[in-house]
Design a protein around this motif. Structure first.
Motif, mmCIF file in Angstrom:
data_model
loop_
_atom_site.group_PDB
_atom_site.id
_atom_site.type_symbol
_atom_site.label_atom_id
_atom_site.label_comp_id
_atom_site.label_asym_id
_atom_site.label_seq_id
_atom_site.Cartn_x
_atom_site.Cartn_y
_atom_site.Cartn_z
ATOM 1 N N LYS A 156 -1.153 -6.544 -15.592
ATOM 2 C CA LYS A 156 0.209 -6.425 -15.064
ATOM 3 C C LYS A 156 0.231 -6.477 -13.538
ATOM 4 O O LYS A 156 1.268 -6.767 -12.939
ATOM 5 N N LEU A 157 -0.908 -6.165 -12.940
ATOM 6 C CA LEU A 157 -1.022 -6.143 -11.487
ATOM 7 C C LEU A 157 -2.321 -6.826 -11.071
ATOM 8 O O LEU A 157 -3.305 -6.801 -11.819
ATOM 9 N N PRO A 158 -2.359 -7.406 -9.862
ATOM 10 C CA PRO A 158 -3.590 -8.049 -9.391
ATOM 11 C C PRO A 158 -4.567 -7.058 -8.770
ATOM 12 O O PRO A 158 -5.457 -7.447 -8.018
ATOM 13 N N PHE A 159 -4.397 -5.780 -9.056
ATOM 14 C CA PHE A 159 -5.315 -4.762 -8.547
ATOM 15 C C PHE A 159 -5.347 -3.613 -9.550
ATOM 16 O O PHE A 159 -4.472 -3.505 -10.425
ATOM 17 N N ALA A 160 -6.358 -2.757 -9.421
ATOM 18 C CA ALA A 160 -6.506 -1.618 -10.329
ATOM 19 C C ALA A 160 -6.216 -0.326 -9.575
ATOM 20 O O ALA A 160 -7.028 0.105 -8.738
ATOM 21 N N PRO A 161 -5.084 0.292 -9.820
ATOM 22 C CA PRO A 161 -4.764 1.534 -9.101
ATOM 23 C C PRO A 161 -5.646 2.685 -9.579
ATOM 24 O O PRO A 161 -5.922 2.810 -10.776
ATOM 25 N N PRO A 162 -6.099 3.525 -8.658
ATOM 26 C CA PRO A 162 -6.864 4.705 -9.076
ATOM 27 C C PRO A 162 -5.954 5.722 -9.758
ATOM 28 O O PRO A 162 -4.838 5.967 -9.295
ATOM 29 N N VAL A 163 -6.411 6.266 -10.853
ATOM 30 C CA VAL A 163 -5.617 7.248 -11.603
ATOM 31 C C VAL A 163 -6.444 8.518 -11.729
ATOM 32 O O VAL A 163 -7.561 8.493 -12.247
ATOM 33 N N ILE A 164 -5.913 9.618 -11.247
ATOM 34 C CA ILE A 164 -6.630 10.894 -11.222
ATOM 35 C C ILE A 164 -5.860 11.921 -12.039
ATOM 36 O O ILE A 164 -4.638 12.031 -11.926
ATOM 37 N N ASP A 165 -6.594 12.682 -12.854
ATOM 38 C CA ASP A 165 -5.989 13.750 -13.651
ATOM 39 C C ASP A 165 -6.016 15.042 -12.844
ATOM 40 O O ASP A 165 -7.086 15.538 -12.487
ATOM 41 N N TRP A 203 -0.279 0.386 -3.683
ATOM 42 C CA TRP A 203 -0.377 -1.063 -3.541
ATOM 43 C C TRP A 203 -1.521 -1.387 -2.582
ATOM 44 O O TRP A 203 -1.893 -0.563 -1.738
ATOM 45 N N PRO A 204 -2.129 -2.565 -2.675
ATOM 46 C CA PRO A 204 -3.278 -2.898 -1.832
ATOM 47 C C PRO A 204 -2.886 -2.965 -0.358
ATOM 48 O O PRO A 204 -1.794 -3.390 -0.001
ATOM 49 N N GLY A 205 -3.809 -2.559 0.505
ATOM 50 C CA GLY A 205 -3.569 -2.677 1.938
ATOM 51 C C GLY A 205 -4.089 -1.484 2.710
ATOM 52 O O GLY A 205 -4.477 -0.453 2.141
ATOM 53 N N LYS A 206 -4.092 -1.654 4.028
ATOM 54 C CA LYS A 206 -4.492 -0.585 4.940
ATOM 55 C C LYS A 206 -3.447 -0.445 6.044
ATOM 56 O O LYS A 206 -3.780 -0.234 7.211
ATOM 57 N N ASP A 207 -2.164 -0.557 5.650
ATOM 58 C CA ASP A 207 -1.075 -0.566 6.625
ATOM 59 C C ASP A 207 -0.662 0.822 7.081
ATOM 60 O O ASP A 207 0.053 0.958 8.081
ATOM 61 N N LEU A 208 -1.085 1.848 6.365
ATOM 62 C CA LEU A 208 -0.615 3.200 6.647
ATOM 63 C C LEU A 208 -1.725 4.027 7.290
ATOM 64 O O LEU A 208 -2.902 3.669 7.201
ATOM 65 N N PRO A 209 -1.372 5.133 7.919
ATOM 66 C CA PRO A 209 -2.390 5.988 8.554
ATOM 67 C C PRO A 209 -3.367 6.540 7.518
ATOM 68 O O PRO A 209 -3.005 6.777 6.360
ATOM 69 N N THR A 210 -4.608 6.736 7.934
ATOM 70 C CA THR A 210 -5.598 7.314 7.014
ATOM 71 C C THR A 210 -5.334 8.805 6.801
ATOM 72 O O THR A 210 -5.708 9.359 5.768
ATOM 73 N N MET A 230 -6.317 0.957 -0.318
ATOM 74 C CA MET A 230 -5.013 1.065 -0.964
ATOM 75 C C MET A 230 -4.053 1.854 -0.083
ATOM 76 O O MET A 230 -4.449 2.765 0.643
ATOM 77 N N ASN A 231 -2.772 1.502 -0.162
ATOM 78 C CA ASN A 231 -1.702 2.282 0.441
ATOM 79 C C ASN A 231 -1.126 3.221 -0.617
ATOM 80 O O ASN A 231 -0.943 2.816 -1.772
ATOM 81 N N PHE A 232 -0.810 4.442 -0.199
ATOM 82 C CA PHE A 232 -0.260 5.438 -1.115
ATOM 83 C C PHE A 232 1.018 6.031 -0.513
ATOM 84 O O PHE A 232 1.126 6.207 0.694
ATOM 85 N N SER A 233 1.954 6.362 -1.400
ATOM 86 C CA SER A 233 3.162 7.075 -0.989
ATOM 87 C C SER A 233 3.535 8.047 -2.096
ATOM 88 O O SER A 233 3.589 7.673 -3.273
ATOM 89 N N ALA A 234 3.773 9.297 -1.718
ATOM 90 C CA ALA A 234 4.213 10.321 -2.671
ATOM 91 C C ALA A 234 5.595 10.805 -2.256
ATOM 92 O O ALA A 234 5.792 11.228 -1.120
ATOM 93 N N VAL A 235 6.554 10.737 -3.190
ATOM 94 C CA VAL A 235 7.933 11.139 -2.909
ATOM 95 C C VAL A 235 8.363 12.192 -3.925
ATOM 96 O O VAL A 235 8.151 12.021 -5.136
ATOM 97 N N SER A 236 8.986 13.267 -3.442
ATOM 98 C CA SER A 236 9.443 14.325 -4.345
ATOM 99 C C SER A 236 10.373 15.265 -3.593
ATOM 100 O O SER A 236 10.407 15.279 -2.356
ATOM 101 N N ASP A 237 11.135 16.060 -4.349
ATOM 102 C CA ASP A 237 11.914 17.136 -3.746
ATOM 103 C C ASP A 237 11.145 18.450 -3.808
ATOM 104 O O ASP A 237 11.697 19.521 -3.552
ATOM 105 N N LEU A 238 9.876 18.353 -4.144
ATOM 106 C CA LEU A 238 8.996 19.514 -4.155
ATOM 107 C C LEU A 238 8.889 20.088 -2.742
ATOM 108 O O LEU A 238 9.062 19.365 -1.755
ATOM 109 N N GLY A 239 8.578 21.358 -2.635
ATOM 110 C CA GLY A 239 8.406 21.983 -1.325
ATOM 111 C C GLY A 239 7.294 21.317 -0.527
ATOM 112 O O GLY A 239 6.342 20.761 -1.098
ATOM 113 N N GLU A 240 7.408 21.392 0.785
ATOM 114 C CA GLU A 240 6.447 20.714 1.653
ATOM 115 C C GLU A 240 5.009 21.141 1.385
ATOM 116 O O GLU A 240 4.109 20.297 1.283
#
Length: 252
Positions: A156-165, A203-210, A230-240
């Motif tokens: 479904k995607l041209p890359f394999a996203p890491p999945v952590i439990d 998504w693939p890339g190194k566009d964001l800060p480490t 990989m670039n990662f983004s986490a979005v939530s209304d959870l507390g900071e």
């Protein structure tokens, strides 16, 4: 989530369709449960229609039009003549009006163009999170097993996203879905902390800060970082604090 008072301030621009996608979705979501704001929207729309239907419009009679045209100064008229002085202000006011309208249009365009790619990306990520909550489409695949979720993305995607439990740490995986971001298909892993969903876009890339960086937008916290190509983004209304704890677990 935006407060009721904040939504009320956005209603006039919402009626005029001047809001961006993130603010529009926030208002749409609020209107689903707020009868008072829905009534306010209808009242503003009705008032606008009444003004457009009943506002008086007048056309200048031909004689007045001819008189105005005749009264305009010619290139040979001395600048100090009374007629020149009388006609200078209407002409200048009209020119200033046109110039101001052009300047405002240019300024709005420049403002939109001045938005950085990171600001646009932030808006898209938060909008994706809001859509997933509005249409009840958090996941395409419901599973808490990382060995089920990870291979689901194959083909479904041209890359394999890491999945952590992270269930043992209090952030159970609940599934995954596909999304579209910045012109490409991306993977979204969905975790949960108590009743708070967390959308993790990859998504693939190194566009964001480490080093993970947090941004607040429309009542949501968004954390972005790059790791392992990989670039990662986490979005939530959870507390900071809890969201940063979750990101630290993913980032290690």
């Amino acid at each position: 989530m935006m407060e009721h008072s904040e939504i009320q301030q956005l209603l006039p621009a919402y009626v005029d369709r001047e809001l961006g996608i993130v603010d529009t979705l926030a208002v749409d979501r609020h209107l689903e449960t707020c009868l008072a704001c829905r009534r306010e929207i209808e009242e503003q729309r009705s008032a606008g229609m009444r003004i457009r239907e009943k506002a008086p419009y007048f056309s200048a009679p031909p004689a007045l039009h001819a008189q105005v045209v005749t009264g305009l100064p010619s290139s040979r008229m001395p600048r100090t003549s009374p007629l020149a002085r009388r006609s200078w202000w209407p002409q200048t006011a009209a020119a200033l009006t046109v110039a101001l309208a052009a300047a405002l249009a240019w300024g709005v365009g420049e403002y939109r163009m001045a938005r950085s790619p990171q600001q646009i990306l932030t808006d898209e990520l938060v909008a994706s999170h809001i859509r997933s909550l509005q249409v009840d489409h958090l996941t395409d695949l419901v599973s808490s097993d990382q060995h089920t979720v990870k291979p689901w993305f194959n083909g479904k995607l041209p890359f394999a996203p890491p999945v952590i439990d992270l269930a043992a740490q209090g952030y159970p995986l609940i599934g995954g879905r596909l999304d579209y971001l910045a012109g490409q298909n991306v993977a979204v892993l969905v975790y949960r902390r108590h009743r708070h969903p967390i959308n993790v876009t990859i998504w693939p890339g190194k566009d964001l800060p480490t080093r993970p960086q947090m941004t607040d937008r429309q009542g949501y916290h968004l954390v972005r970082w790059s790791a392992g190509g990989m670039n990662f983004s986490a979005v939530s209304d959870l507390g900071e604090n809890e969201l940063m704890q979750f990101v630290a677990l993913l980032h290690t």
